[in-house]
Write a protein that holds these residues in place. Sequence first.
Motif, mmCIF file in Angstrom:
data_model
loop_
_atom_site.group_PDB
_atom_site.id
_atom_site.type_symbol
_atom_site.label_atom_id
_atom_site.label_comp_id
_atom_site.label_asym_id
_atom_site.label_seq_id
_atom_site.Cartn_x
_atom_site.Cartn_y
_atom_site.Cartn_z
ATOM 1 N N MET A 150 0.833 -1.199 0.000
ATOM 2 C CA MET A 150 0.000 0.000 0.000
ATOM 3 C C MET A 150 0.867 1.249 0.000
ATOM 4 S SD MET A 150 -3.210 -0.201 2.519
ATOM 5 C CE MET A 150 -4.604 -1.115 2.019
ATOM 6 N N SER A 151 0.387 2.229 -0.679
ATOM 7 C CA SER A 151 1.124 3.483 -0.773
ATOM 8 C C SER A 151 0.727 4.412 0.367
ATOM 9 C CB SER A 151 0.831 4.153 -2.119
ATOM 10 O OG SER A 151 1.399 5.427 -2.159
ATOM 11 N N THR A 152 1.710 5.049 0.951
ATOM 12 C CA THR A 152 1.430 6.034 1.991
ATOM 13 C C THR A 152 1.478 7.449 1.429
ATOM 14 O OG1 THR A 152 3.765 6.080 2.595
ATOM 15 C CG2 THR A 152 2.333 4.568 3.831
ATOM 16 N N GLN A 153 1.635 7.535 0.108
ATOM 17 C CA GLN A 153 1.702 8.826 -0.568
ATOM 18 C C GLN A 153 0.353 9.524 -0.486
ATOM 19 O OE1 GLN A 153 3.358 8.535 -4.475
ATOM 20 N NE2 GLN A 153 2.317 10.359 -5.181
ATOM 21 N N ALA A 154 0.362 10.804 -0.202
ATOM 22 C CA ALA A 154 -0.880 11.580 -0.106
ATOM 23 C C ALA A 154 -1.502 11.733 -1.490
ATOM 24 C CB ALA A 154 -0.584 12.947 0.483
ATOM 25 N N ASN A 155 -2.823 11.803 -1.524
ATOM 26 C CA ASN A 155 -3.524 12.010 -2.780
ATOM 27 C C ASN A 155 -3.229 13.422 -3.272
ATOM 28 O OD1 ASN A 155 -5.242 12.118 -4.927
ATOM 29 N ND2 ASN A 155 -7.061 11.565 -3.790
ATOM 30 N N THR A 156 -2.747 13.523 -4.509
ATOM 31 C CA THR A 156 -2.371 14.822 -5.058
ATOM 32 C C THR A 156 -3.452 15.412 -5.956
ATOM 33 O OG1 THR A 156 -1.216 13.719 -6.861
ATOM 34 C CG2 THR A 156 0.092 14.326 -4.926
ATOM 35 N N TYR A 157 -4.639 14.786 -5.960
ATOM 36 C CA TYR A 157 -5.744 15.249 -6.789
ATOM 37 C C TYR A 157 -6.933 15.659 -5.940
ATOM 38 C CZ TYR A 157 -3.376 13.373 -10.874
ATOM 39 O OH TYR A 157 -2.460 13.123 -11.872
ATOM 40 N N GLN A 158 -7.694 16.622 -6.470
ATOM 41 C CA GLN A 158 -8.949 17.037 -5.858
ATOM 42 C C GLN A 158 -10.038 16.939 -6.908
ATOM 43 O OE1 GLN A 158 -9.030 20.813 -3.826
ATOM 44 N NE2 GLN A 158 -6.863 20.687 -3.323
ATOM 45 N N LEU A 159 -11.256 16.660 -6.476
ATOM 46 C CA LEU A 159 -12.377 16.675 -7.406
ATOM 47 C C LEU A 159 -12.595 18.097 -7.922
ATOM 48 C CD1 LEU A 159 -15.095 14.386 -5.797
ATOM 49 C CD2 LEU A 159 -13.863 14.002 -7.930
ATOM 50 N N PHE A 160 -12.874 18.211 -9.211
ATOM 51 C CA PHE A 160 -13.181 19.501 -9.814
ATOM 52 C C PHE A 160 -14.423 20.070 -9.143
ATOM 53 C CE2 PHE A 160 -14.936 21.851 -13.644
ATOM 54 C CZ PHE A 160 -14.014 22.879 -13.572
ATOM 55 N N SER A 161 -14.400 21.356 -8.846
ATOM 56 C CA SER A 161 -15.500 21.985 -8.122
ATOM 57 C C SER A 161 -15.761 23.393 -8.664
ATOM 58 C CB SER A 161 -15.160 22.080 -6.633
ATOM 59 O OG SER A 161 -14.050 22.965 -6.452
ATOM 60 N N LYS A 162 -16.877 23.978 -8.226
ATOM 61 C CA LYS A 162 -17.201 25.351 -8.603
ATOM 62 C C LYS A 162 -16.122 26.314 -8.121
ATOM 63 C CE LYS A 162 -22.193 24.782 -8.740
ATOM 64 N NZ LYS A 162 -23.488 25.169 -8.180
ATOM 65 N N GLU A 163 -15.545 26.010 -6.957
ATOM 66 C CA GLU A 163 -14.489 26.876 -6.412
ATOM 67 C C GLU A 163 -13.254 26.861 -7.305
ATOM 68 O OE1 GLU A 163 -17.413 25.969 -3.457
ATOM 69 O OE2 GLU A 163 -16.163 24.544 -4.528
ATOM 70 N N ILE A 164 -12.874 25.691 -7.777
ATOM 71 C CA ILE A 164 -11.713 25.592 -8.668
ATOM 72 C C ILE A 164 -12.003 26.329 -9.972
ATOM 73 C CG2 ILE A 164 -10.313 24.008 -10.061
ATOM 74 C CD1 ILE A 164 -10.642 21.959 -7.741
ATOM 75 N N LEU A 165 -13.196 26.134 -10.525
ATOM 76 C CA LEU A 165 -13.569 26.831 -11.752
ATOM 77 C C LEU A 165 -13.515 28.344 -11.548
ATOM 78 C CD1 LEU A 165 -14.579 26.766 -14.658
ATOM 79 C CD2 LEU A 165 -16.908 26.555 -13.760
ATOM 80 N N SER A 166 -13.993 28.832 -10.429
ATOM 81 C CA SER A 166 -13.966 30.260 -10.133
ATOM 82 C C SER A 166 -12.530 30.785 -10.032
ATOM 83 C CB SER A 166 -14.721 30.527 -8.832
ATOM 84 O OG SER A 166 -14.667 31.882 -8.488
ATOM 85 N N ILE A 167 -11.679 30.036 -9.373
ATOM 86 C CA ILE A 167 -10.263 30.429 -9.252
ATOM 87 C C ILE A 167 -9.639 30.538 -10.637
ATOM 88 C CG2 ILE A 167 -7.976 29.611 -8.530
ATOM 89 C CD1 ILE A 167 -9.426 28.407 -6.026
ATOM 90 N N TRP A 168 -9.872 29.523 -11.466
ATOM 91 C CA TRP A 168 -9.290 29.537 -12.811
ATOM 92 C C TRP A 168 -9.810 30.700 -13.640
ATOM 93 C CZ3 TRP A 168 -9.402 23.621 -14.276
ATOM 94 C CH2 TRP A 168 -8.374 22.978 -13.592
ATOM 95 N N LYS A 169 -11.102 31.011 -13.520
ATOM 96 C CA LYS A 169 -11.637 32.155 -14.256
ATOM 97 C C LYS A 169 -10.991 33.449 -13.776
ATOM 98 C CE LYS A 169 -16.083 30.289 -15.694
ATOM 99 N NZ LYS A 169 -17.547 30.443 -15.628
ATOM 100 N N ASN A 170 -10.776 33.570 -12.464
ATOM 101 C CA ASN A 170 -10.115 34.759 -11.913
ATOM 102 C C ASN A 170 -8.659 34.854 -12.350
ATOM 103 O OD1 ASN A 170 -12.404 35.670 -10.583
ATOM 104 N ND2 ASN A 170 -11.894 34.622 -8.677
ATOM 105 N N GLN A 171 -8.054 33.709 -12.678
ATOM 106 C CA GLN A 171 -6.671 33.677 -13.156
ATOM 107 C C GLN A 171 -6.601 33.777 -14.684
ATOM 108 O OE1 GLN A 171 -5.251 29.974 -11.465
ATOM 109 N NE2 GLN A 171 -4.666 30.952 -9.549
ATOM 110 N N ASP A 172 -7.731 34.082 -15.310
ATOM 111 C CA ASP A 172 -7.829 34.255 -16.765
ATOM 112 C C ASP A 172 -7.455 33.009 -17.560
ATOM 113 O OD1 ASP A 172 -8.728 36.923 -16.593
ATOM 114 O OD2 ASP A 172 -6.674 37.631 -16.341
ATOM 115 N N VAL A 173 -7.795 31.841 -17.021
ATOM 116 C CA VAL A 173 -7.626 30.603 -17.778
ATOM 117 C C VAL A 173 -8.595 30.657 -18.958
ATOM 118 C CG1 VAL A 173 -7.997 28.100 -17.702
ATOM 119 C CG2 VAL A 173 -6.849 29.241 -15.802
ATOM 120 N N SER A 174 -8.113 30.294 -20.145
ATOM 121 C CA SER A 174 -8.937 30.355 -21.355
ATOM 122 C C SER A 174 -9.608 29.033 -21.689
ATOM 123 C CB SER A 174 -8.081 30.768 -22.555
ATOM 124 O OG SER A 174 -7.502 32.025 -22.336
#
Length: 88
Positions: free
Chosen positions: A1-25
């Motif tokens: 078993m891996s003890t490595q932390a999960n490096t992914y998060q589920l896509f969310s409205k908050e992430i989408l909002s952050i990306w829009k504020n960062q001018d992601v196209s």
Amino acid sequence: MSTQANTYQLFSKEILSIWKNQDVSYIKVEELSTIEGITFFELIPDSELLDGGEVDTLYAIDSEDVDDMLLFSKNVKFVVHNIYLEED
């Protein structure tokens, strides 16, 4: 078993909002894996579409397709690597 932390998060409205504020196209979608009947796709902001024969797709940040990625699905999950959530 891996003890490595999960490096992914589920896509969310908050992430989408952050990306829009960062001018992601646009967002690139890459299939990661299928585990126990659930297919995981990684979302990559403003990534270049490489012609490597792989099936990658780009979506405009304001498209309905991106909004649909926020909807619950028991067989498909859209995830974002933590590296794409760091502030500039």
